[in-house]
Enzyme design. Structure first.
Site, mmCIF file in Angstrom:
data_model
loop_
_atom_site.group_PDB
_atom_site.id
_atom_site.type_symbol
_atom_site.label_atom_id
_atom_site.label_comp_id
_atom_site.label_asym_id
_atom_site.label_seq_id
_atom_site.Cartn_x
_atom_site.Cartn_y
_atom_site.Cartn_z
ATOM 1 N N TYR A 34 0.910 -1.341 -0.017
ATOM 2 C CA TYR A 34 0.059 -0.068 0.042
ATOM 3 C C TYR A 34 0.878 1.373 0.037
ATOM 4 C CZ TYR A 34 -3.946 -3.116 1.261
ATOM 5 O OH TYR A 34 -4.702 -4.195 1.333
ATOM 6 N N ASP B 275 -2.344 -18.440 2.215
ATOM 7 C CA ASP B 275 -3.408 -18.937 1.783
ATOM 8 C C ASP B 275 -3.994 -19.911 2.598
ATOM 9 O OD1 ASP B 275 -1.107 -19.974 1.104
ATOM 10 O OD2 ASP B 275 -1.616 -20.779 -0.885
#
Ligand code: NAD
Length: 362
Positions: free
Chosen positions: A146, A227
């Site tokens: 970000y 994940d």
């Protein structure tokens, strides 16, 4: 102990829930012999209305001079409020981003707790939810994807966008130290989440976390790929204590963890810098749809105040007193509208605060 606290009531239900949190802090101060001094500052829409900007330099200085900051929430109805006709850098949320940056708040903590009494709100299967869970997601807040360089280009009529994910070892070390310190106050387990099978930044993350772990032989460290972590959060959330992870993974996993609790009005959060200073706030927004109606659930803000006592002031007994009073109030069958269930008594925001105060005193 003398504690200087800057409060940001903010917008919507913010002033109502902060008032209840102050009531709880005052009850704790009276019981344990502390002196809490509050100074309120304006931020978000409340500041725009008075000063024309979502945060003034004076407000930042007031926050900086305190020992910690307790916030309600900011913002209004994004489709109808005139605040959202302003340029993006003048809207309420710009105040929050600016204060986080000004105070160098790089570590974001979001507990996700499934209370036995609210297990019915959990969207998971009963055989999973009945085990309960109590985890804390520690997310790096000022680096990673970000904040990396980004650009969009066009070559031969084909548009192309690039974002970069960068971490240096110092950024990783300081958040890892926070994570291990906090695990020591909890169940002494850190799950560091990365994507080390693919990303260089994750391989560095893993190496630095391993180095930091050497100073915490009493804390168990495990590594998990992001994940797998996303799956484990819905398959077996009871296995987690502290989840330590980088900015984007933490953004996604903390929202997932909040949702599996099923009750947004219960979720606290904190953002810390490298001293003990922190900004404490509920995870939810300003709920303009119920503002001023005494309908808000103040518990997320009350639990944020408890985190403030625990993590900024090391007042663990006082924080436990708040957490236990909240649990007892739920056990006694009191609920605000958002967590109401059959057989319970529905109460408003103020009454919920009063009930928790009674249980702190007793
Ligand atoms: P929201 O969290 O304010 O509300 C979502 C839903 O949850 C609403 O139905 C609301 O009534 C309910 N709700 C939220 N908190 C509650 C509480 N304590 N008790 C009972 N019910 C509660 O999210 P939103 O509607 O998307 O956003 C409203 C405003 O809040 C927007 O301006 C948004 O930008 C802002 N916001 C601020 C923060 C913050 O201050 N950190 C965070 C998120 C959203």
């Amino acid at each position: 102990m003398e504690l200087k606290i800057t409060c940001i009531p903010g917008d919507g239900i913010g002033p109502e829930i902060v008032a209840e949190a102050k009531k709880i802090l005052n009850a704790v101060a009276a019981k344990f012999g502390h002196d809490m001094q509050y100074t309120d500052i304006l931020m978000g829409g409340a500041s725009i209305d008075v000063h024309g900007v979502p945060l003034t330099d004076e407000a930042v200085e007031t926050a900086r001079s305190a020992d910690a900051v307790l916030m309600g929430s900011i913002g209004g109805d994004t489709t109808t409020s005139p605040w959202y006709k302003l340029a993006p850098n003048l809207r309420p949320e710009a105040g929050l981003l600016a204060i986080r940056k000004a105070l160098n708040l790089f570590a974001n903590l979001r507990p996700a707790v499934l209370y036995e009494e609210l297990a019915g709100a959990c969207p998971l299967k009963t055989e999973i939810s009945e085990k309960g869970f109590d985890m804390l997601i520690m997310r790096e807040l000022t680096g990673g994807l970000y904040f990396g360089e980004r650009r969009t280009t066009e070559e031969n009529g084909v548009r192309k966008a690039v974002d970069t994910l960068t971490y240096d070892e110092n950024e990783i070390r300081r958040i890892a130290i926070k994570g291990f310190d906090i695990a020591r106050k909890r169940k002494k387990k850190v799950t560091s989440v990365d994507k080390a099978n693919v990303l260089d930044s994750s391989r560095l993350w893993r190496a630095v976390v391993e180095e930091v772990a050497k100073d915490y032989p009493d804390v168990t460290l495990e590594h998990m790929l992001v994940d797998n972590c996303a799956m484990q959060l819905v398959k077996d959330p009871a296995q987690f204590d502290v989840i330590l992870t980088e900015n984007m993974f933490g953004d996604i996993l903390s929202d997932e963890a909040s949702m599996v609790t099923g009750s947004i009005g219960m979720l606290a959060s904190a953002s810390l810098n490298d001293s003990k200073f922190g900004l404490y706030e509920p995870s939810h927004g300003s709920a303009p749809d119920i503002a001023g109606k005494d309908l808000a659930n103040p518990i997320a803000t009350i639990l944020s105040a408890s985190m403030m006592l625990r993590y900024s002031f090391d007042l663990d007994k006082e924080a436990d007193a708040i957490d236990n009073a909240v649990k007892q109030t739920l056990k006694d069958g009191y609920r605000t509208g958002d967590i109401m269930s059959e057989g319970c008594e529905q109460v408003g925001c103020k009454k919920m605060g009063d009930l928790i105060v009674e249980r702190i005193k007793s």
